[in-house]
Motif scaffolding. Structure first.
Motif, PDB file in Angstrom:
ATOM      1  N   ASP A  37       0.825  -1.206   0.000  1.00  0.00           N
ATOM      2  CA  ASP A  37       0.000   0.000   0.000  1.00  0.00           C
ATOM      3  C   ASP A  37       0.860   1.259   0.000  1.00  0.00           C
ATOM      4  N   ALA A  38       2.059   1.156   0.567  1.00  0.00           N
ATOM      5  CA  ALA A  38       2.964   2.299   0.655  1.00  0.00           C
ATOM      6  C   ALA A  38       4.054   2.201  -0.411  1.00  0.00           C
ATOM      7  N   ALA A  39       4.627   3.343  -0.746  1.00  0.00           N
ATOM      8  CA  ALA A  39       5.768   3.385  -1.665  1.00  0.00           C
ATOM      9  C   ALA A  39       7.063   3.207  -0.881  1.00  0.00           C
ATOM     10  N   PHE A  40       8.027   2.537  -1.500  1.00  0.00           N
ATOM     11  CA  PHE A  40       9.322   2.249  -0.875  1.00  0.00           C
ATOM     12  C   PHE A  40      10.432   2.613  -1.859  1.00  0.00           C
TER      13      PHE A  40
ATOM     14  N   GLY B  73      12.212  -1.620  -0.032  1.00  0.00           N
ATOM     15  CA  GLY B  73      11.250  -2.616  -0.486  1.00  0.00           C
ATOM     16  C   GLY B  73      11.797  -4.025  -0.430  1.00  0.00           C
ATOM     17  N   PHE B  74      13.069  -4.185  -0.815  1.00  0.00           N
ATOM     18  CA  PHE B  74      13.691  -5.507  -0.751  1.00  0.00           C
ATOM     19  C   PHE B  74      13.724  -6.006   0.697  1.00  0.00           C
ATOM     20  N   SER B  75      14.067  -5.136   1.630  1.00  0.00           N
ATOM     21  CA  SER B  75      14.117  -5.523   3.049  1.00  0.00           C
ATOM     22  C   SER B  75      12.728  -5.826   3.585  1.00  0.00           C
ATOM     23  N   ASP B  76      11.745  -5.021   3.193  1.00  0.00           N
ATOM     24  CA  ASP B  76      10.382  -5.221   3.679  1.00  0.00           C
ATOM     25  C   ASP B  76       9.812  -6.538   3.160  1.00  0.00           C
TER      26      ASP B  76
ATOM     27  N   GLY C 112      -2.445   2.342 -14.063  1.00  0.00           N
ATOM     28  CA  GLY C 112      -1.413   3.276 -14.500  1.00  0.00           C
ATOM     29  C   GLY C 112      -0.183   3.329 -13.627  1.00  0.00           C
ATOM     30  N   ALA C 113      -0.158   2.556 -12.544  1.00  0.00           N
ATOM     31  CA  ALA C 113       0.974   2.608 -11.617  1.00  0.00           C
ATOM     32  C   ALA C 113       2.157   1.810 -12.153  1.00  0.00           C
ATOM     33  N   SER C 114       3.356   2.313 -11.918  1.00  0.00           N
ATOM     34  CA  SER C 114       4.583   1.544 -12.105  1.00  0.00           C
ATOM     35  C   SER C 114       4.989   0.974 -10.762  1.00  0.00           C
ATOM     36  N   VAL C 115       5.444  -0.271 -10.753  1.00  0.00           N
ATOM     37  CA  VAL C 115       5.747  -0.938  -9.491  1.00  0.00           C
ATOM     38  C   VAL C 115       7.141  -1.553  -9.551  1.00  0.00           C
ATOM     39  N   LEU C 116       7.722  -1.703  -8.372  1.00  0.00           N
ATOM     40  CA  LEU C 116       9.053  -2.288  -8.247  1.00  0.00           C
ATOM     41  C   LEU C 116       8.968  -3.802  -8.332  1.00  0.00           C
TER      42      LEU C 116
END
Length: 473
Positions: free
Chosen positions: A319-322, A327-330, A360-364
């Motif tokens: 839900d949150a941006a990292f 993000g890898f750690s989470d 339309g979102a880009s994601v990691l």
């Protein structure tokens, strides 16, 4: 005419709709006892159960725990450890202690089942542990896990067991107890014989008070005293008891088998029952809807939106941006990795699911060349078998782009360590349908066998099959 719709809910030890005729569950690496079903027929309110002997699937030392005080075993007895061995097999569970365990680690992925014991002179230790950690424990159960809290105290008083105001009432002694419903999975195996009536010098020292319970054991003399009850909590299940250890109980071995079977019923995957429906006159089929909702991996994770399962993996969008590193750690902290994509079908699945909840979102995703510039690898360590770069990418713009985003059009672009975005969490586990029809389909008159490969968070697999029979009116 209106078509008949049956809804099937698969949750460990929860309730299924429909008439149960036969179910089966097979595996390449175990004999799954827990393909017995605990089914409520919504028309009759009767329970029917089938059980197949064997070893419980998916129990490992990293997801199944016995939690007690390190001061002593209750009454010096190791019968609880014996029950864990009988239920899950020696080496397939871990013993931990109130005084030394890290609750934030224990009550998190990949843990799926905890037997928490506070009997005899460890009741105060249990009480202190609950006071400090009750919210964490409740949230863990709500996310789809199973818990047995038991205490037959020889000290202290009432204990707040939580979960909507549940109270362990002490003292409240029971010398004789009866099984309330002999169709409870624990009564049907795998360890036999069992007995519908048990006794002891004191079978129980306490009773459970509260609302929302299904009663499992009732005092043989006082129908208002319940030494064992269970309730659904969110997507999970909690069982609460005031039972002494089984060395005090009779008849044996039935009483010891009952205790082990309780553990099995909480720690096992349960294959659904068959569904039988009738079509409307003049119709050649009936619509049947079932929801696969079992608990490894969990259906929901706090802070994430579920994207569904695909080929033995389950996916969630943060839900949150990292930043990429965060993000890898989470992802690791949540029991998985940032998503791995090894073919076009998986790329399309993730892209479609992300656009469905965040258009339309880009994601990691987990592709990166942090270690060696120009050599992209997956965080999960999976081999690189597929890429889908945008034309001209990766270009390592300004020499700082070591991570990868999945753009809303399905193509990839490399990004810097300062880039922030929501990430796709991948956890091993889920369902792959290999035969039959998807939920919500029009099932034809006759019998259709639905088969699913089920994978848990540790990569263990089993095959679960159930029939949908449409009877012609």
């Amino acid at each position: 005419m209106k078509k008949i719709t049956q809804k099937l809910l698969i949750l460990l030890l929860l309730v299924f709709s429909g008439n149960a005729l036969h179910s089966q569950c097979t595996s390449s690496n175990f004999d799954p006892l827990a393909c017995g079903d605990f089914i409520q027929n919504t028309n009759t309110s009767n329970f029917t159960t089938e059980s197949t002997p064997g070893n419980v699937p998916f129990a490992t030392a990293s997801d199944t725990y016995y939690l007690r005080s390190n001061t002593q075993n209750p009454w010096g007895s190791t019968t609880n450890q014996d029950a864990m061995n009988l239920a899950f097999g020696a080496g397939n569970w871990t013993e931990v202690f109130f005084e030394t365990v890290n609750p934030a680690v224990l009550f998190a992925s990949p843990t799926r089942f905890v037997f928490m014991e506070g009997s005899d002179t460890s009741a105060n230790a249990l009480n202190s542990f609950l006071i400090a950690n009750l919210t964490t424990i409740e949230n863990w159960v709500a996310s789809g896990n199973h818990l047995l809290i038991n205490a037959a105290p020889n000290e202290g008083g009432n204990i707040n067991f939580g979960f909507g105001g549940s109270i362990l009432i002490y003292p409240s002694f029971s010398s004789n107890v009866n099984v309330v419903d002999t169709n409870h999975p624990a009564f049907l195996g795998p360890n036999l014989p069992v007995s519908a009536a048990m006794s002891g010098g004191s079978y129980g020292h306490a009773s459970i008070s509260g609302t929302g319970f299904t009663d499992v054991l009732v005092d043989g003399s006082n129908p208002t005293i319940f030494p064992l009850r269970q309730k659904v909590w969110g997507n999970g299940l909690v069982m609460m008891g005031g039972m002494t250890t089984t060395n005090w109980h009779s008849p044996q071995p039935a009483a010891a088998n009952w205790r082990a079977n309780l553990l099995v019923s909480l720690g096992a995957f349960v294959c659904p029952s068959d569904i039988t429906v009738s079509n409307d006159p003049g119709q050649c089929s009936a619509v049947v809807t079932y929801t696969l909702n079992e608990t490894f991996p969990p259906e929901t994770i706090p802070g994430f939106t579920s994207l569904g399962s695909n080929n033995g993996k389950s996916y969630y969008l943060s839900d949150a941006a990292f930043t990429p590193a965060a993000g890898f750690s989470d992802a690791i902290a949540n029991g998985g990795f940032v998503a791995t994509i090894q073919d076009a079908a998986k790329n399309a699945f993730i892209n479609t699911q992300v656009n469905a909840v965040a258009l339309g979102a880009s994601v990691l995703i987990g592709f990166n060349d942090v270690a060696i510039e120009g050599t992209f690898v997956w965080q999960s360590g999976a081999p690189t078998t597929y890429t889908n770069w945008t034309v001209g990418e990766p270009n390592n713009f300004n020499g700082i782009e070591d991570y990868t985003e999945l753009i809303s059009n399905g193509l990839w672009n490399d990004q810097s360590s300062a880039f922030t975005a929501r990430y796709v969490l991948e956890i091993t586990g889920g369902f792959v349908q290999t035969a039959g029809l998807p939920s919500g389909s029009a099932f034809p008159v006759g019998t259709t066998t639905n088969t699913f490969d089920v994978t848990d968070t540790n990569g263990n697999t089993t095959t679960c099959s159930f029939d949908v029979t449409v009877e012609d009116n």
